[in-house]
Design a protein around this motif. Structure first.
Motif, mmCIF file in Angstrom:
data_model
loop_
_atom_site.group_PDB
_atom_site.id
_atom_site.type_symbol
_atom_site.label_atom_id
_atom_site.label_comp_id
_atom_site.label_asym_id
_atom_site.label_seq_id
_atom_site.Cartn_x
_atom_site.Cartn_y
_atom_site.Cartn_z
ATOM 1 N N LEU A 174 0.830 -1.211 0.000
ATOM 2 C CA LEU A 174 0.000 0.000 0.000
ATOM 3 C C LEU A 174 0.860 1.254 0.000
ATOM 4 N N LEU A 197 -5.189 -0.999 -6.724
ATOM 5 C CA LEU A 197 -5.907 -0.594 -5.516
ATOM 6 C C LEU A 197 -7.358 -1.053 -5.562
ATOM 7 N N VAL A 205 -7.364 -1.193 2.978
ATOM 8 C CA VAL A 205 -6.892 0.121 2.494
ATOM 9 C C VAL A 205 -7.222 1.214 3.507
ATOM 10 N N SER A 208 -5.142 1.093 6.802
ATOM 11 C CA SER A 208 -3.687 1.066 6.681
ATOM 12 C C SER A 208 -3.082 2.380 7.155
ATOM 13 N N TRP A 211 -3.124 5.404 4.582
ATOM 14 C CA TRP A 211 -4.405 5.912 4.063
ATOM 15 C C TRP A 211 -4.387 7.426 3.817
#
Length: 1178
Positions: A174, A197, A205, A208, A211
């Protein structure tokens, strides 16, 4: 070399590819294609390695091979023609370049290069696309291998409508995706990251650590013009909304809210640059905005239910509650037109919804304080919507096309909003809309200056005046807002006329009455606290001051004062000031050890001081008109008010929120009278003007680093000193000001002057700038020529007033000083005078002081030099008599005959015959006329050589006669005013005029003056007759203000505003007043301004037709000068022009019909007021 081979094309393609690689970073950093093109076009200017690129070297060599022979031939040809020798190297280069571009070889070379480069560029584009496809294929294979290495999770969320599988993703991955989504990365990399993504679980997501970076980059991609990127972001957001719990979708919604903020910022800023784009670009933005805002509006016009849908308008209202974006869009005509067109054609229901929301939410009575935060209640959202709607509707109403969108029909609802004191309360917001509407003239006429609006505003006031209870939830706030709106309406011509003359506006006890009378009656009741059904708070100083301010907008005009004068408002305000002032003096002295409520006492003292200053300020505004100045002087507060004005002047404070100009007009009105000048002097105002002038003229700017030396002034008066010069002209325009400031004041004439010594009075200023009669004074000036020229120009303007000229000549012998200076300017008596700016100016002043006459009776030398061998053909002189060229030899005027009849019958017949004669044979009426005292009469060969004795005898007889009619004045004010100490301080110009009319016959002149003294006309034609006269009320006689000022010039200003409004506005803009100029004309019977026949016509017209014709005469003269007045207002020298220049081309006979029209319209008002001055004048 004209054609390129295949090998050359291949080499050129390789060199071009190498150049593009060298500047790759600069091209990738360009925000748009257009910007990248600009980089390539200006590469030679911005890249220091430009000439080292192999591609550039190749092109240079190719040009030399193709055009070398052509350039050499063109160079030799131009050299033979003399270009290199005659015009320089630059001209030779231009000539050779021009010949080369016109050659056949150049055109062939350019065509070859163009064709070759087209082939090369097309080949490079094809190779680029092939490389991109190959890279994408390799990347997809590597991504597929990477995804296969992870454990697949094929389960889908039960609430999801997408039923798509996701893959687990690590935090490190990510972080890598967040970096790839950065806006600086290539679009291909960002698109691939978005694709990856979308395949990741939303919960991973959103939870995380990356973000925040991902969210920022996602919003940037959402705003990207590339639809592939924005569509991918929307796809990700849609999946997240549908497959995530509430606590996670909040993050997405907050992100979209930030996007709305960006949109609102764009709405505010787009107006600064969309004018540079086609109208279609602007129209698309406007239509997209309206389309977004109208979501749910088409179907949401009903009453909201318990569950309210959140609309885009709610978000916009929270971000920009006062609709600043819409205000900016409506500011410029080009964008406003598009907005109106779209609203009228497609989105009119949006306006209807705004109106509905306004009525709906205003009836709910909720007024929260809305601050920027993240959590809002439903009521707060609705109220933000209400404020936004009101702001939009108020802005629409300001424009004609916006008002065409109305009326909008909505369902009527009962209820009212609560009055609060915060800036977003309904009352404050509506007041803001009303202020905006009032600032736009056209909009105010249609929306505010209407009878129903005035009736609505005055309804609670009328109720209270009738002794009834008005339904006001907050009387103090409501009355203050009403007064504020009324004051803004009264500041405009249309609004003032509506207040003063519309008697059917409001009805009280069945009788028609104008709004002005209602307002002033309510104000008087407020000041007297005689309103039974009103709370104590509503009679506070704030409310009383607000309504006095409304009255002030009326009584500071001539027509408003005419309507309000029966109420004696000046006396009531003065009484309130004296009472408040006495309370301030009785404030107890603090006693040590005593327990007092300090904060409460200090607050009361502050309120008392503010109220006292407000009363002084309102009293001061009576001085805006001549009659108002007389009333203002009679209050006894003139010195305190002028001190207050001076304190605000030194702080550079605005006169009021409704005034566009400063105190200039008020100071000019005060300076026209003796008590006004005394107050100005005692307050320090005169000294401040002198010091400000000296600072600009001699000191210059302080503490300013001089990078370039100050340029030498080209004008006689430098622009930096012009404002101070005009202020002095306004101050010294009236002879009363000169008598008070200079009377019996000798010049210092010191033996030594300090360079740092600053003048503190008008006498000091004359001593330093005008009477420069010694080397000591000359050396005390840093800028001798400029400063002395300034002083001479000021002297010239002052000498235009004959009374001021007599005082300067009798006290300071200014003509002798000027003649001596001219003599000193002639080193050799056998040679001519030295011609410079100072000698030319002195020559002009000497002629002006020595010769009397109208525009065709004397010749004044110009101040400017002429082109040619003789720059100044006018003779200079250093002793009398004057050269003959300045004196016009006119033939003797034929005297007319006198008639006899009974008075009343004769008077009626005389008026008719006079009008007939003036329009047919005006010279016969002026037959029994002559000119000025002795010298003026002899110029025209009308008087005997020994006529001076006869004039002196007449003056003694008149002085003895008038001294018997003097009143004994005991007021302390008389001690302060020099002009009230003895006889009339100026010369009796009317007496001299009569003396010349009868050709120097003393007995006949005395008989005429005795008969005239029984007529009302003498009070205005003969100012000396009413000096401290018993025929005037004591308060007027001891004021030092004559009827010719307080009555005649007052009506001149009133009629001028109605009949010649452009001239009236020009005077107001210049800070000068028509009354002050008319006072000078009338005071000296138009001597030096009109030819003698017209002066006689002026006197005979006022005697035969009535004293009110003095007013009509001044209006006619100003109308005659309209074009010149407007021109000199633009040149910022209106005062100087009117005082120095005569009135050419004016004939009373040409304007008699115009004056008769003024008589029919205004005689009842003007003549009645003239008769009211004193009933003892028969």
């Amino acid at each position: 070399m004209s054609q390129l081979s295949a090998e050359d094309e291949a080499e050129l393609q390789s060199l071009l590819r190498q150049l593009l690689k060298s500047i790759k970073d600069r091209i990738l950093g360009a925000p748009s294609i257009e910007y990248a093109e600009e980089i390539l076009l200006h590469l030679e200017e911005t890249d220091k390695n430009f000439h080292n690129y192999e591609f550039v070297k190749y092109l240079r060599q190719y040009v030399e091979n193709s055009l070398g022979a052509v350039i050499e031939e063109a160079t030799e040809s131009c050299a033979r023609g003399g270009h290199a020798v005659a015009s320089g190297q630059d001209t030779l280069v231009h000539a050779v370049a021009g010949k080369t571009r016109e050659s056949v070889e150049y055109k062939q070379m350019m065509q070859t290069l163009k064709n070759t480069m087209m082939v090369i560029v097309e080949s490079l584009i094809n190779k680029f696309e092939e490389d991109q496809l190959r890279k994408e294929e390799i990347h997809r294979e590597s991504q597929h291998q990477q995804l296969n290495s992870h454990c697949n999770d094929n389960c889908s969320d039960s609430d999801s409508s997408f039923n798509q599988s996701y893959t687990f993703i690590k935090q490190e991955q990510l972080q890598v995706l967040a970096e790839k989504l950065d806006p600086s990365r290539p679009k291909e990399v960002r698109r691939e990251a978005l694709q990856a993504l979308c395949g990741a679980p939303p919960s991973d997501v959103l939870s995380s650590e990356s973000w925040s970076d991902l969210c920022r980059n996602l919003l940037a991609a959402l705003a990207d013009p590339n639809p592939e990127l924005s569509d991918k972001v929307l796809q990700f957001f849609a999946k997240t909304f549908s497959s995530s719990p509430l606590n996670l979708t909040r993050e997405i919604y907050t992100s979209l809210g930030n996007l709305m903020r960006l949109m609102n910022d764009f709405q505010k800023e787009v107006t600064t640059f969309w004018i540079r784009h086609p109208e279609k670009y602007m129209e698309e933005i406007v239509e997209s905005t309206f389309s977004l805002l109208s979501l749910n509006s088409e179907h949401g016009s009903g009453s909201p239910g318990p569950e309210k849908a959140l609309e885009p308008m709610h978000l916009v209202a929270l971000l920009d509650i006062k609709a600043t974006w819409f205000e900016k869009w409506m500011h410029a005509y080009y964008s406003r037109t598009v907005v109106f067109r779209l609203l009228q054609r497609k989105y009119k229901y949006l306006i209807a919804f705004y109106v509905f929301r306004y009525h709906l939410l205003n009836s709910n009575g909720f007024c929260p304080g809305i601050a920027q935060r993240t959590l809002y209640s439903a009521k707060e959202l609705d109220y933000a919507y209400f404020v936004h709607s009101l702001s939009v509707l108020g802005r629409l109403l300001m424009y004609t096309n916006g008002r065409k969108l109305f009326p909008i029909k909505v369902q009527k609802r009962k209820g009212r909003s609560r009055n609060t004191f915060n800036s977003l309360s309904p009352t404050s917001l509506v007041m803001e809309v009303l202020r905006n509407l009032g600032d736009c003239t056209e909009c105010a006429v249609e929306c505010l200056y209407q009878t129903p609006v005035i009736e609505t505003l005055l309804a609670p006031i009328i109720t209270l005046l009738e002794g009834k209870q008005a339904k006001l939830s907050s009387p103090e706030t409501t009355l203050t807002h009403i007064a504020d709106t009324l004051a803004r309406i009264a500041t405009t011509e249309r609004g003032l006329s509506l207040f003063l003359y519309e008697r059917n506006l409001v009805l009280a006890d069945g009788e028609g009455i104008s709004a002005a009378h209602v307002i002033v009656q309510f104000t008087l009741r407020l000041l007297a606290k005689e309103l039974p059904f009103i709370q104590e708070a509503a009679t506070s100083s704030g409310v009383r001051g607000a309504f006095i301010f409304v009255c002030r907008q009326m009584y500071n005009t001539c027509e408003g004062l005419q309507v309000l004068s029966p109420y004696s408002l000046h006396e009531v305000i003065a009484a309130a000031w004296k009472k408040t002032s006495s309370l301030s003096e009785r404030v107890p002295t603090p006693v040590p050890g005593a327990i007092t409520d300090t904060s409460s006492q200090e607050l009361k003292n502050i309120h008392r001081v503010v109220w006292e200053e407000a009363l002084l300020d309102n009293l001061l505004n009576f001085a805006a008109s001549p009659k108002g100045l007389l009333l203002f002087q009679q209050t006894g507060a003139i010195h305190e008010c002028v001190n207050y004005m001076f304190s605000r002047f030194t702080k550079k404070l605005q006169v009021s929120r409704c005034e566009k100009f400063g105190y200039g007009v008020m100071v000019t009105q005060l300076a026209a009278t003796a008590p006004g000048v005394v107050a100005l002097r005692s307050s320090g105002f005169v000294q401040a003007i002198v010091v400000e002038l000296w600072s600009a003229l001699e000191c210059g700017r302080e503490d300013v680093r001089v990078v370039h030396p100050k340029s030498t002034p080209m004008d006689p008066i430098d622009r930096s000193c012009l404002k101070s010069f005009l202020s002095l002209v306004n101050l010294l325009s009236s002879p009363y000001a000169v008598w008070e400031l200079l009377g019996q004041q000798p010049l210092p004439n010191k033996a030594e002057y300090n360079l740092r010594e600053i003048p503190a009075s008008i006498t000091d200023l004359i001593d330093r700038l005008i009477a420069v009669n010694s080397d000591v004074k000359m050396h005390s000036l840093f800028n001798y020529e400029q400063s002395h020229t300034f002083g001479l120009r000021l002297l010239c303007v002052m000498c235009c007033n004959l009374d001021s000229l007599l005082l300067l000549e009798s006290q300071y012998k200014v003509s002798d000083m000027l003649l001596q200076s001219q003599k000193d300017n002639n080193l050799d008596p056998s040679s001519d005078f030295i011609i410079d700016g100072l000698s030319v100016e002195r020559n002009h002043i000497l002629v002006r002081m020595s010769v009397i006459g109208g525009p065709s009776e004397r010749r004044l030398p110009p101040r400017a030099l002429q082109k040619g061998p003789d720059p100044y053909p006018w003779p200079m002189f250093s002793s009398y008599p004057l050269p003959e060229c300045y004196i016009l030899d006119l033939p003797k005027t034929i005297q007319g005959e006198q008639g006899k009849n009974s008075f009343q019958t004769w008077m009626d017949t005389c008026r008719k015959q006079y009008c007939k004669a003036m329009t047919t044979k005006s010279n016969i009426v002026s037959g029994n006329v002559v000119l000025f005292v002795s010298r003026y009469g002899r110029y025209l060969k009308l008087l005997r050589e020994d006529s001076e004795q006869d004039l002196c005898l007449l003056m003694k007889h008149c002085q003895a006669l008038l001294s018997q009619q003097k009143a004994r004045l005991k007021s302390t004010l008389c001690i302060l005013i020099n002009t009230l100490q003895g006889d009339y301080p100026g010369h009796d110009w009317f007496l001299s005029t009569v003396f010349l009319i009868v050709a120097g016959d003393v007995e006949r002149a005395l008989r005429i003056l005795l008969h005239l003294s029984t007529l009302l006309t003498s009070a205005f034609l003969w100012p000396a007759r009413l000096h401290k006269s018993v025929h005037l009320p004591v308060e007027i006689a001891q004021s030092g203000i004559y009827p010719v000022y307080s009555c005649t010039t007052h009506y001149v200003e009133m009629l001028l505003k109605k009949e010649v409004p452009l001239v009236f506005s020009a005077f107001k803009m210049s800070g000068f007043t028509p009354s002050q100029m008319c006072l000078q004309w009338l005071g000296q019977c138009f001597w030096n301004y009109l030819d003698w026949p017209e002066i006689c016509h002026y006197v005979s017209t006022c005697v035969v037709m009535g004293p009110d014709y003095q007013v009509y005469m001044c209006v006619a003269v100003l109308k005659h000068l309209q074009q010149e007045i407007l021109q000199h207002t633009q040149n910022q020298d209106l005062q100087v022009f009117l005082k120095e220049e005569p009135i050419p081309g004016f004939k009373v006979s040409n304007y008699l019909e115009y004056m008769e029209g003024l008589e029919r319209s205004y005689r009842t008002m003007v003549l009645t007021d003239m008769k009211n001055i004193s009933q003892r004048i028969h």
